[in-house]
Design an enzyme around this catalytic site. Structure first.
Site, PDB file in Angstrom:
ATOM      1  CG  HIS A 144      -9.792  -2.999 -16.849  1.00  0.00           C
ATOM      2  ND1 HIS A 144      -8.697  -3.798 -16.608  1.00  0.00           N
ATOM      3  CD2 HIS A 144     -10.437  -2.885 -15.682  1.00  0.00           C
ATOM      4  CE1 HIS A 144      -8.703  -4.154 -15.351  1.00  0.00           C
ATOM      5  NE2 HIS A 144      -9.753  -3.606 -14.757  1.00  0.00           N
TER       6      HIS A 144
ATOM      7  CD  GLU B  73      10.557   6.283  -3.365  1.00  0.00           C
ATOM      8  OE1 GLU B  73      10.111   6.526  -4.490  1.00  0.00           O
ATOM      9  OE2 GLU B  73      10.027   5.469  -2.594  1.00  0.00           O
TER      10      GLU B  73
ATOM     11  CB  CYS C 107      12.373   0.950 -10.340  1.00  0.00           C
ATOM     12  SG  CYS C 107      12.160   1.670  -8.724  1.00  0.00           S
TER      13      CYS C 107
ATOM     14  CG  ASP D  40       8.175   9.675  -4.996  1.00  0.00           C
ATOM     15  OD1 ASP D  40       7.397  10.643  -5.033  1.00  0.00           O
ATOM     16  OD2 ASP D  40       7.797   8.496  -4.901  1.00  0.00           O
TER      17      ASP D  40
HETATM   18  C1  PEP Z   1       9.617   6.443  -8.088  1.00  0.00           C
HETATM   19  O1  PEP Z   1       9.297   7.239  -7.199  1.00  0.00           O
HETATM   20  O2  PEP Z   1      10.458   6.691  -8.970  1.00  0.00           O
HETATM   21  C2  PEP Z   1       8.968   5.129  -8.170  1.00  0.00           C
HETATM   22  C3  PEP Z   1       9.396   4.207  -9.005  1.00  0.00           C
HETATM   23  O3  PEP Z   1       7.899   4.874  -7.384  1.00  0.00           O
HETATM   24  P1  PEP Z   1       6.413   5.475  -7.576  1.00  0.00           P
HETATM   25  O4  PEP Z   1       6.364   6.091  -8.945  1.00  0.00           O
HETATM   26  O5  PEP Z   1       5.512   4.337  -7.398  1.00  0.00           O
HETATM   27  O6  PEP Z   1       6.337   6.488  -6.468  1.00  0.00           O
HETATM   28 MG    MG Z   2       8.232   6.573  -5.484  1.00  0.00          MG
END
Ligand code: PEP
Ligand code: MG
Length: 589
Positions: free
Chosen positions: A198, A440, A511, A464
């Site tokens: 936090h 992923e 993402c 991933d």
């Molecule tokens: C990813 O795998 O790139 C992703 C955005 O998800 P996380 O990092 O939550 O696995």
């Molecule tokens: Mg992921």
């Protein structure tokens, strides 16, 4: 800093929790006084009174928190950081168990509370996920608030500090950091905490530099020592030499000029020089991070990781509880889009560590969509909450870790079922929200043409995808050097995904962390990625990169980069083409 500086100054290395540089006098926040807890046994006739004393202390702690919330700086109020603590005060896990312990063991409230907290600490500290390990501090801070009221040992009053200082503490509770007066407190330094603690969240929200996890800072720094806090590099320099001080004064003003430039531009659209507009979105894990997305000029939430609400507790959250937190995020962001990813637990975020359902190889186990399909009763609650929240704004849904065609069909079937049940119950909802698949896992890339028939968009999760494509555990530091976003295999997987999306006419987002590096931006756009989503602080620089380039030139570069045989070669090619833009103050190192 140079080697020489490191040799002559006292340099403490910790974790960079909030970027920026500040230079000033240290102020040590001493939190002794609640460590030694007496134990005494009660006569049966006193048990009731002790429970009442505990309840009164909890009420007083609650009143204190509510007052702190009311008086805290506006960005923190909006971020609702202390709301969790208000809830935690009366959580079954802490509140209920303490009362049970007082009654069962006939001990004083302080001791009962301490015993319960120690038990919880043990369970949380075993957790493999660093975010969850750090949540233990929420429990400790909340219990300290109660203990202070039980023992009469009041906490340090940060609000009463009357000069400009840098706070140095073993640890700071959210109730303490929420009292920060921005005119007085320049930065934060703590022994404990990690990136997602936090203290880091508060410091980032308030945009003051912070270094955490320094282990020894509160022992090695004294009140009134002159210190430099480099929140970008995670360093604290104690009583610096003249030379170091001068160098840092200069870096500080450079940094501030640059931030001011970026802040002025944060709201500007990301349009390439040849006229293509892109959306740059933010990734969030906690609802309070929404504020940062807006402040950094994000065009929406590209990834709302929802697992954290499931993890800090016993049992599963209710539909109403989920609905409320999704609605908070959606309403603040509206009319900007919010992409809610369904539960991605296990793998690196175990649901109930020590609960007996550990797997020998969790990354390849019952994770994410696999878990949800196996536990439709759990999944259904989340799907209903998302469909209900969707009436409050622009919502999309994203299924994580899809690896087969069957999974996406099955997930959609459950989604339709959830929509039908809401319709039957005449509960307001939206049954027609766009649905996406995270790409992923390499198998999803291979069947991307088939998956594209079933969804409205793709979102590539490179964190991933790199792990599974290159067989590198993303959390294992021994193989971290092999974890290369520009590895030719990874680039081909991304390119192939984008091609499948283009053929089917659906958008493709990214993402994963790869999306946040400005040097990669031209390559990603050139390959056909439509939207980029990243941690909020990275948004302005990526937007600026987009405004600096031409899409046609970026496209022309793609075959050259794809032809590279190593990640280094690809990096050099990108650096030749775009390094000038990055080195012109776009990246720190
Ligand atoms: C990813 O795998 O790139 C992703 C955005 O998800 P996380 O990092 O939550 O696995
Ligand atoms: Mg992921």
């Amino acid at each position: 800093m140079t080697r020489k500086d490191a040799d002559t100054d006292l340099v403490l290395q910790g974790i960079a929790a909030s970027p920026g540089i500040c230079i000033g006098k240290a102020y040590l926040v001493d939190r002794e006084g609640v460590e030694v807890i007496p134990k005494y046994c009660l006569l049966e006739k006193h048990v009731k009174g002790e429970v009442k004393r505990f309840k009164t202390a909890v009420q007083a702690a609650r009143a204190h928190l509510l007052a702190v919330i009311e008086n805290s700086p506006e960005p923190l109020q909006k971020a609702r950081i202390l709301d969790t603590h208000v809830h935690l005060l009366q959580d079954k896990m802490l509140y209920g168990r303490t009362i049970e312990t007082i009654e069962r063991e006939r001990v004083n409230a302080e001791w009962a509370l301490k015993t319960v907290v120690n038990g919880l600490k043990g369970a949380f500290e075993e957790m493999p996920d660093s975010y969850l390990r750090e949540r233990v501090s929420d429990i400790v801070h909340v219990s300290e608030l109660i203990l202070q009221r039980l023992t009469g040992n009041e906490a340090h009053d940060i609000a009463a500090i009357d000069r400009r200082v840098i706070l140095v503490a073993r640890d700071l509770s959210p109730a303490e950091t929420s009292q920060i007066n921005l005119e007085r407190i320049q930065g934060i330094v703590t022994d404990l905490g990690g990136k997602t603690s936090h203290t880091g969240i508060v410091a980032r929200t308030l945009e003051i530099p912070a270094v955490v996890g320094l282990e020894q800072a509160s022992r090695r720094i004294r009140t009134d020592d002159l210190i430099i806090v480099d929140g970008t590099r995670g360093m604290v320099i104690v009583n610096p030499t003249e030379e170091t001080l001068a160098a840092y004064e200069e870096q500080k003003s450079l940094y501030e000029r640059r931030r001011a430039g970026i802040a002025r531009e944060a709201g500007r659209e990301a349009v390439t020089r040849d006229g293509r507009r892109y959306r740059v979105l933010g990734n969030i894990e906690l609802p309070e991070e929404v504020v940062a997305v807006i402040n950094y000029g994000g065009d929406g939430i590209g990834l709302y990781r929802t697992e954290f609400q499931y993890m800090n507790r016993e049992g599963f959250p209710s539909e109403r509880e989920l609905l409320e937190s999704y609605r908070d995020v959606i309403e603040v962001m509206a009319p900007r889009p919010v992409i809610i990813r369904t539960l991605d637990i296990n793998g690196d975020k175990a649901l109930r560590p020590g609960g007996g359902d550990e797997e020998p190889n969790p990354a390849l186990g019952l994770r994410a969509i696999r878990y949800c399909l196996k536990r439709p009763e759990v999944f259904r609650i989340q799907l209903r909450a998302i469909l209900r929240a969707a009436v409050h704004g622009e919502v999309r849904l994203l299924f994580p870790m899809v690896s087969t065609y069957f999974e996406i069909r099955e997930a959609k079937r459950l989604l339709q079922e959830a929509a039908r049940s809401l319709a039957r119950e005449r509960i307001p909802h939206r049954g027609d929200i766009p649905v996406g698949a995270m790409i992923e896992v390499p198998s999803a890339v291979i069947i991307a043409d088939h998956l594209a028939e079933e969804v409205d968009f793709f979102s590539i999760g490179t964190n991933d995808l790199i792990q599974y494509a290159l067989a590198i555990d993303r959390g294992n530091r021994h193989v971290a050097h092999l974890y290369q976003p520009l590895d030719p295999a990874v680039l081909r997987l991304i390119h192939r995904t984008a091609e499948a999306a283009r053929k089917r006419g659906i958008p493709v987002h990214m993402c994963g962390e790869m999306a946040r590096t400005p040097l990669y931006t031209p390559l990603l756009l050139g390959m056909g990625i439509d939207d980029l989503s990243m941690n909020p602080q990275a948004i302005p620089e990526v937007k600026r990169m987009i405004r600096s380039i031409r899409l046609d030139e970026a496209r022309a570069l793609v075959p050259q980069v794809l032809a590279c045989r190593t990640a280094r070669e690809a990096f050099e090619r990108l650096r030749q083409a775009y390094g000038g833009l990055v080195e012109n103050g776009l990246e720190e190192d």
